[in-house]
Each structure stands twice: as C-alpha cells, then as structure tokens.
Design an enzyme around this catalytic site. Structure first.
Site, PDB file in Angstrom:
ATOM      1  N   HIS A 353       0.800  -1.226   0.000  1.00  0.00           N
ATOM      2  CA  HIS A 353       0.000   0.000   0.000  1.00  0.00           C
ATOM      3  C   HIS A 353       0.828   1.268   0.000  1.00  0.00           C
ATOM      4  O   HIS A 353       0.283   2.359   0.176  1.00  0.00           O
ATOM      5  CB  HIS A 353      -0.924   0.046   1.219  1.00  0.00           C
ATOM      6  N   LYS A 540      -8.323  13.885   4.526  1.00  0.00           N
ATOM      7  CA  LYS A 540      -7.436  12.718   4.478  1.00  0.00           C
ATOM      8  C   LYS A 540      -6.437  12.868   5.605  1.00  0.00           C
ATOM      9  O   LYS A 540      -6.346  13.939   6.207  1.00  0.00           O
ATOM     10  CB  LYS A 540      -6.708  12.637   3.136  1.00  0.00           C
ATOM     11  N   ARG A 541      -5.648  11.817   5.901  1.00  0.00           N
ATOM     12  CA  ARG A 541      -4.621  11.976   6.924  1.00  0.00           C
ATOM     13  C   ARG A 541      -3.691  13.135   6.550  1.00  0.00           C
ATOM     14  O   ARG A 541      -3.470  13.419   5.378  1.00  0.00           O
ATOM     15  CB  ARG A 541      -3.812  10.679   7.058  1.00  0.00           C
ATOM     16  N   LYS A 546       0.845  14.490   0.832  1.00  0.00           N
ATOM     17  CA  LYS A 546      -0.526  14.732   0.393  1.00  0.00           C
ATOM     18  C   LYS A 546      -0.773  16.222   0.112  1.00  0.00           C
ATOM     19  O   LYS A 546      -1.786  16.605  -0.458  1.00  0.00           O
ATOM     20  CB  LYS A 546      -1.522  14.221   1.437  1.00  0.00           C
ATOM     21  N   THR A 648      -8.545   6.566  -1.897  1.00  0.00           N
ATOM     22  CA  THR A 648      -9.890   6.000  -2.003  1.00  0.00           C
ATOM     23  C   THR A 648     -10.927   7.080  -1.716  1.00  0.00           C
ATOM     24  O   THR A 648     -12.065   6.991  -2.180  1.00  0.00           O
ATOM     25  CB  THR A 648     -10.083   4.822  -1.030  1.00  0.00           C
ATOM     26  N   LYS A 652     -14.747   8.230  -3.467  1.00  0.00           N
ATOM     27  CA  LYS A 652     -15.991   8.555  -2.748  1.00  0.00           C
ATOM     28  C   LYS A 652     -16.552   9.896  -3.234  1.00  0.00           C
ATOM     29  O   LYS A 652     -17.756  10.041  -3.446  1.00  0.00           O
ATOM     30  CB  LYS A 652     -15.735   8.582  -1.233  1.00  0.00           C
TER      31      LYS A 652
HETATM   32  C1  26W Z   1       4.022   0.718  10.063  1.00  0.00           C
HETATM   33  C2  26W Z   1       3.593   2.093   9.781  1.00  0.00           C
HETATM   34  C3  26W Z   1       2.620   2.151   8.664  1.00  0.00           C
HETATM   35  C4  26W Z   1       1.276   2.228   8.938  1.00  0.00           C
HETATM   36  C5  26W Z   1       0.369   2.285   7.927  1.00  0.00           C
HETATM   37  C6  26W Z   1       3.051   2.115   7.369  1.00  0.00           C
HETATM   38  C7  26W Z   1       2.147   2.172   6.346  1.00  0.00           C
HETATM   39  C8  26W Z   1       0.795   2.251   6.619  1.00  0.00           C
HETATM   40  C9  26W Z   1      -0.229   2.241   5.511  1.00  0.00           C
HETATM   41  C10 26W Z   1       0.296   1.443   4.345  1.00  0.00           C
HETATM   42  C11 26W Z   1      -0.683   3.586   5.110  1.00  0.00           C
HETATM   43  C12 26W Z   1      -1.914   3.599   4.233  1.00  0.00           C
HETATM   44  O1  26W Z   1      -3.001   3.693   4.739  1.00  0.00           O
HETATM   45  N1  26W Z   1      -1.745   3.558   2.894  1.00  0.00           N
HETATM   46  C13 26W Z   1      -2.826   3.896   2.006  1.00  0.00           C
HETATM   47  O2  26W Z   1      -3.503   2.738   1.568  1.00  0.00           O
HETATM   48  C14 26W Z   1      -4.648   3.070   0.810  1.00  0.00           C
HETATM   49  C15 26W Z   1      -5.387   1.799   0.501  1.00  0.00           C
HETATM   50  O3  26W Z   1      -4.693   1.055  -0.429  1.00  0.00           O
HETATM   51  C16 26W Z   1      -4.266   3.845  -0.441  1.00  0.00           C
HETATM   52  O4  26W Z   1      -5.437   4.230  -1.101  1.00  0.00           O
HETATM   53  C17 26W Z   1      -3.448   5.071  -0.076  1.00  0.00           C
HETATM   54  O5  26W Z   1      -2.972   5.707  -1.246  1.00  0.00           O
HETATM   55  C18 26W Z   1      -2.282   4.669   0.810  1.00  0.00           C
HETATM   56  O6  26W Z   1      -1.597   5.821   1.277  1.00  0.00           O
END
Ligand code: 26W
Length: 799
Positions: A353, A540-541, A546, A648, A652
């Site tokens: 992701h 969004k976060r 971003k 995503t 929406k």
């Molecule tokens: C370990 C720390 C950590 C925590 C969460 C590393 C990475 C993450 C996630 C991968 C972050 C995340 O939410 N990624 C998002 O995933 C969505 C679903 O596929 C995508 O639509 C977003 O672009 C992506 O940033």
C-alpha cells in the site's frame, strides 16, 4: 403478524430483557442497543447457516489479515443489507424516535488510521456480498484511533473508547481462545530421530476472539471479522504476595493485557516499537492457530491445506504469518521444511500500500531475538535458503543479492519477506503497481515477472453512495434502475443523462440540499458557512506528500489577489479541511495549526471573508466523511505524483458527484481514463517527470524569481497576527538538504491555473453538472465489488 409488528416485538423484548424498560421510556442508548441486538440476531442466524454451507461444500476460504479495519458505524449498513431499513424507520417513527437520532448513539469503530484500514472494511462488505467464504482478522483494540480536539488552533489527542457502546456488535467466543507465546528460549531436542525445537521459559498470553458479523447485500451470506483481545492466563493470586511473587504476577498480567489496548496512530512512519511487534505476532499467531485447528477438525490432514485456504496480507504488517505457519507445520505438525514451505508459498499473497521508503517495515533483529526466538530462527533459515538460491541464479552478483535479502544490517525487511514467500504481490492502482515492478521490487520482478499484478482499489458503494446519499441514489434508480446496487458496470448507463437538462437540475438540487445538511452540522461545531459558495474539500490523513500545504499556499495567493483587487469578481468558496496528524509528527501538526491561523485571519477581514472561508473540521473520521462526501463539489487530490499509492477518498467524492482537481497520481490516473481529461482538472508534474525535475530543482531560486510565490511565503513567514511563527514551514520549503521535498513550489502555478479553470466551469452550472453526471457515471469501476471480484478471480481463485 407483519414484518413490522414482528420487528417491534423483538425490539420490545430486547428492551425488557436487557434494560427492564418499555419502548416508550427507553433512553437513546438503550434503544440503540436493543435495535442493534435485533439486527445482530438476524445476522447470527444467517451466519450459522453459512458456516454449515462452508463446511459442507469445502469452499476455498479467504482469510484477510489486517492490523486495521476502519469500520465506522455498523447500524445503518446492517439494516440496509438485511433489507430492514424501511421497517426499522417506521417502527421507530411510531415510537416517536427518528432513525437519524438513533444512529448518532453509535460510536465509530475507529480501528484504523486511514486508507488501508478503511479499504479492509470496504472489502469485507464486498466479500460478503459476492458470497465468498471469507473472514477478516485483526485486534480488538480497546482504544481506536485517538479523538482529535482543536484547541487554540492545535491538535489535542484524547483517547477513544468505542467499546462502551460499540461492543454490542461483538460476540465473544470463549470456546475458541488461543495461546500466544513470547520470549523464552529454544531448546533443541531429538525425538524419534528428528530434531524437535521446543520453547521454554516463555510468557503466555491468551487471545480471546470477538466476532463481528458482516452481512452481504442481496444475499444470505455472512462474513466474520474476528477481533482478538489479549488476556493474561495468570489469575491474580494474592497469596503469591507473601512469596514476593505478587508483583511479578501483576507485571505479567499488565504486560499481557496491554497488547490489545491501543491502535498505533502511525501512518507511514515505522517506529521499531516492541509493543507493535508483539501486537503483530499476537494476532497473526492466534489467527494461524485458528485456521489450522479448524482445518484439521474438518479434514483430518494438512495435505490439502493450500487448496483450501488463501491468506491475504494487508501490507506487511501481518507478514509474520509466513514464519508462524512454518513454525506450526514443522514444530507441531512434524512436517519437513520443504513440505511446509511448499504449502506456505502457495497460500500467502501480499498487497503493498505504499512506496514511501520510510513506511517499508524493517524490524531490528534484536527485537525478534528477544521476543520471538523461534520465529527469529525460522526467519534466519528462510533468508539462508533464499540467498543460496539467489547465489545459484546470480553467481557473484553481491549487490543484487544484498538488495533482495530478507535479513540485512541487523534488520528484518518485511517487504522482502512478503515478496519472497508470497505467491502473488499486488499494488493498489495501475500506476502504483507499475512503480512496484519498475522500482521498489525491480529485482524481484525480473526474477518472477508473473508474481506481480495490480488490483485497483474500490469502495463500498452501498455505504458511500446509497446509505449516505439517499437522494442521489433515488435519482440514479429513477434513471437507470437499481441494477447498480450489485452491478458496478451499470453506473455507465447514467452517462446519457448528462445531456438531460432536467436531470442536471435535479443533481444540482440534491447537491444543494446535501450542502445544507452539512452546513447545519457545521453550525453545531461553531462554523457558519455560506451554502451558495463552492464547497472545496480536502479530507485525508495529514502528511506532507498529500500536500495540504499546497492548498494553503493557493488560498493565500487568492487572499492576496482579493486584497489587490477588492472590487474584483471572485468565485466564493468554502475551503473545508479535515485531517488527523500522527501525534509525534511535528510538521503535520504545524500545518494543522497554520490552517487554523489562516482561517481566523481571513475571518477577521471582511473584504476577504465575503468571498472565502476556511474551516478546519475537527476529528475527521468515517462518520464525518459520510456527511461530507455527498456535500462536496470540488475534491482535492493533490499529492506529489508517484507518492499516493491509490487514494480512495477520491473515489468517494467522484461517486457523489464532486469534480476532482488533482495530479496524475494513484487512482486519479484511472479516474481520468474513465471520464476523460475534459471532465477533471489535472495539473502538475507527472510521476515520470518528478525524478529528472528534482535533479535541477532549486526552490530558493523560484522564491527569488517568482513574485507570487515570494509574496505567499513572505506572508506565512510574517505570520497571521496570532503570535504564532511559521518560520519552520517556510524553511522546510527553502533550505536544508532536501528543500521542498514534495515539490509544492514546482507545482504551484500549474495548481493555481487548474483552480482558475475550476472557477470558470463553476460559473456555468449546465457544464458543471454535466461533468458531475459524467463523473458519477464513470465511478462504477471504483466499486469494491469490482475490486474484490478481481482478487477473487485472479488471486484467490474462488470465483
Ligand atoms: C508501520 C507504519 C505504517 C502504517 C500504515 C506504514 C504504512 C501504513 C499504511 C500502508 C498507510 C496507508 O493507509 N496507505 C494507504 O492505503 C490506501 C489503501 O490502499 C491507499 O489508497 C493510499 O494511497 C495509501 O496511502
């Protein structure tokens, strides 16, 4: 008895039994719980039948492992999917309660940070609807993502306690408790001619499963989300005190139960925290034990395991399934390494992701050695064998082998482990998957080209359209029938209505009513906004890539233009922001503060606030998103090209008729393909231009030569009259080793131009609404039903 009468009776009986009260006198929370229990009973009855069907048919099972499931509320979704929404409304209305009021009693199950967690939740809905034999697994965090307060413009975090009321959906399964072991040391024993490793001196923790049932739409199928809760196996025995062991027992107790206390609020910021590693192993080990025990019960052998199960790992967070499966197969089921490895590598698949290097998980070797010694030994062996294989294939190519190794420099690289062992690896948009193949996992893609694939993300359209935007759903149904409820391709039929003036006017009216609804809600939070202004939204976060800050820069540019030309004709806009920042991420928190300073600054200036307002909406979460999406007119998807894996939220907005201003990043690229460049506002550098651009990029030169960039940055440097300095933000754009890492200034003018095009189209409602209709029509391919269908056919092979 009619359905309605029966429903009423069931609710009354729940109220009497659980709260000793009658319908007329029940409080909101009691009534909510009673109604929820009725829905839960219906799901449970279906779940029993579904369980029997699965056992009878031996359907291949899908296990979706994710450290996050951002479920939000469940009541409306359950009532909708069970086809009980109208009855529920009526029964409540007869008792003088509005459904909308009742819904507000439910807290969000905020068991996730952002996109990755919400995606998992959307996929459960689709898996149930498509009739898959699927189960989600995660942790029953006592505290989900923190609640955000804004105090004097700054983010404050408060704990979120969703279980007080949210536990109503959870069914504890005390008969399926598992034990997870930490620490200790490995003893190697010879038994019957085999070397049999055994863990000694370990600390046991119990994993108690709580099941949340997910009903599909238009089907009897039910999926389960199994959430594990940590519990100490030690009863607190006060007698130990005299022997000096009370404190030790207490310590063990606390250590065990802390595991499922909180969700880590990080989003792309790996921190090698031992508790996080323990959480990962906790839910992975309990889940693997669960799957294997049930399989043995049903089949009596593990030989057919890979034919019966597929395990999808949501990012690398659950990657320890790989060594954990190996451990159980070998140490407890006495399989050989090769037999065990052959099974594991046929049933684990990995979704990536993110390509941000700081988010690719790596764990210090010492954490494994101390907390999970047997898992460490297995990882070591996996790496040895893998590197030997590579050496055969690429003799002498040290560099390549060290890039591909799973262990290196005292670190365990979870992504390499997942790619090496997974039978399939996918990205979450076409662009992202291509970057994985060409860059992030290039060596692997050369070795195993067929392993890599793409599944573009999708959203639960019944939640994100039908439930949150009933008026638009009604219009769609009138025009194209209700086929789109279960057939994403049917959305396309709406395209021909883009040229129908009466449909366009209906669209405009619906949007206006939804804006009114959001404005009404915003008033309760102290913000008054003009409904006739364009609602321009970025939710969004908060992360630098971003580029919320780019949005602020352009708002300030507009501010300066209005000041320069007070009599000018500017398109009124309300700029809405919503975002949580990782509590330890200084720059992200600073940007939230900046947005609030700018909001107050503009508010205080009547010459400008006639045209523009900036609102930072506190505590952005699923429930708030459900109010925002239907009301948004412009969707900001402005990440630096190549950085957003998919997005995503963009989908929406599109499905609810907002137009998008965005870069060609993530799924925006495919949205643009779906509607054509004329129906989106695309700007900025492309992903393949970014690298070369950076080599000769000098933001400070831009600052020196470009008057509008200079004016905006000077304004930020100067501050907004509230005594807060944003010097550090300006510095991050202009100086240091890697100034303006995310190319805000490089894309600034292109962004401002795109916003002028937005204004021009907005002044022509027929044109705007035509584009809006075409976006809705093109949004079908971003349904989770389509995405999960692809996983099911191409990766899981269950459809
Ligand atoms: C370990 C720390 C950590 C925590 C969460 C590393 C990475 C993450 C996630 C991968 C972050 C995340 O939410 N990624 C998002 O995933 C969505 C679903 O596929 C995508 O639509 C977003 O672009 C992506 O940033």
């Amino acid at each position: 008895m009619t359905h309605r009468e029966q429903l009423r009776e069931e609710i009354e009986s729940k109220l009497r039994r659980h709260y000793g009260c009658e319908l007329a006198e029940a409080g909101r929370v009691e009534l909510f719980r009673a109604c929820a229990l009725v829905l839960r009973d219906r799901l449970a009855a279906r779940a029993v039948r579904e369980q029997e069907r699965r056992e009878r048919t031996h359907a291949r099972q899908v296990h979706y492992l994710s450290l996050e499931f951002l479920m939000g509320r469940s009541f409306l979704n359950n009532a909708f999917n069970l086809g009980m929404l109208e009855d529920m409304k009526e029964v409540l209305a007869a008792a003088g309660v509005s459904l909308n009021d009742l819904l507000e009693a439910e807290p969000d199950a905020g068991l996730g940070n952002g996109g990755l967690g919400r995606l998992a939740a959307c996929y459960l809905d689709a898996m149930a609807t498509l009739g898959l034999a699927a189960t989600g697994y995660s942790i029953r965090y006592e505290h989900g993502l923190f609640k955000q307060l804004i105090v004097e413009g700054q983010q404050i975090e408060l704990p979120d306690s969703w279980l007080d009321v949210g536990d109503v959906w959870l069914l504890p399964r005390m008969d399926e408790v598992r034990e997870v072991r930490y620490g200790g040391h490995v003893i190697e024993e010879w038994k019957y001619g085999y070397m049999q490793p055994r863990l000694e001196g370990y600390t046991p923790v119990l994993a108690v499963p709580y099941d949340m049932l997910i009903g599909g739409y238009g089907t009897e199928n039910v999926c389960t989300l199994r959430l594990w809760s940590a519990k100490s196996p030690v009863e607190l025995d006060l007698n130990l005190f005299s022997r000096g062991e009370y404190l030790k027992a207490l310590e063990q107790h606390a250590m065990a139960e802390v595991i499922s206390k909180i969700l880590y609020p990080d989003d792309k910021h790996i921190e090698g925290k031992s508790l996080r590693l323990k959480q990962q192993y906790f839910f992975v080990s309990a889940t693997v034990q669960d799957i294997i025990a049930k399989h043995k019960e049903l089949h009596g052998t593990l030989e057919n395991f890979a034919d019966c199960h597929v395990i999808q790992i949501n990012d690398t967070h659950p990657a320890m399934v790989i060594p954990e499966l190996m451990r159980i197969f070998m140490d407890e089921e006495y399989m050989s390494w090769d037999d065990a490895w052959a099974i594991v590598t046929r049933c684990v698949a990995y979704t990536n992701h993110t390509i941000l290097p700081e988010a690719l998980e790596q764990w210090p070797q010492s954490l494994f050695e101390n907390n999970l010694p047997r898992i460490w030994a297995i990882l070591h062996e996996i790496n040895e064998r893998f590197c030997r294989e590579l050496w055969q294939k690429y003799p002498g190519d040290f560099l390549r082998i060290s890039r591909m190794a799973i262990l290196a420099d005292g670190q365990v690289r979870m992504a390499n482990l997942s790619v090496a062992a997974g039978f399939r690896v996918n990205g979450v948009s076409a662009l992202h998957s291509e970057i994985l193949r060409k860059r992030t996992f290039r060596d692997y893609a050369e070795l195993w080209p067929d392993k890599f694939t793409n599944v573009t993300n999708g959203i639960a359209h019944r939640r994100w359209l039908c439930e949150c935007n009933p008026a638009l759903t009604e219009l769609l149904t009138e025009c194209i029938g209700d086929g789109f409820l279960t057939d994403p391709a049917a959305f396309l039929d709406f395209a021909k209505y883009a040229d129908d003036a009466s449909v366009r006017e209906r669209l405009a009216k619906i949007k206006h009513a939804n804006k009114e609804r959001l404005a009404k809600f915003l008033r309760t939070t102290g913000h008054v906004v003009d409904i006739d202004a364009m609602f321009d939204v970025q939710v969004k976060r908060l992360h630098e890539y971003k580029r919320q800050l780019l949005n602020v820069l352009r708002i300030l540019d507009l501010y300066l233009r209005i000041k320069d030309n007070p009599g000018g004709d500017f398109q009124p806009r309300v700029f809405l922001f919503g975002a949580k920042a990782f509590p330890g991420y200084y720059m992200a928190k600073q940007i939230i503060r900046l947005i609030n300073s700018v909001a107050a600054f503009i508010d205080a200036d009547p010459a400008v606030s006639r045209f523009i307002r900036v609102v930072f909406m506190e505590n952005y979460r699923v429930t708030l998103a459900e109010k925002i999406m239907p009301a948004a007119e412009l969707s900001e998807q402005i990440s630096t090209a190549g950085k957003e894996a998919s997005g995503t939220g963009n989908m929406k907005f599109m499905m609810n008729g907002a137009l998008t201003v965005g870069t060609l990043d993530g799924a925006n690229v495919e949205m643009c393909e779906a509607v054509g460049e004329d129906n989106m506002f695309i700007f900025g550098l492309r992903a393949d231009e970014v690298g070369a651009y950076k080599e000769r990029y000098s933001p400070s030169k831009l600052y020196a030569s470009d008057p509008s960039i200079r004016a905006v940055l000077d304004l930020i440097e100067h501050g907004f009259g509230d005594g807060v300095s944003y010097h550090d933000i300006v510095q991050s754009l202009l100086v240091g080793a890697n100034p303006d890492e995310y190319l805000l200034l490089a894309d600034f003018h292109s962004y401002v131009d795109a916003q002028s095009r937005v204004d021009a189209v907005y002044r022509d409602p027929a044109r705007w609404n035509r584009m809006s209709a075409l976006n809705i029509a093109g949004s079908g391919r971003f349904c989770a039903d389509r995405a999960v269908g692809e996983y099911a056919r191409n990766i899981w092979r269950v459809l």
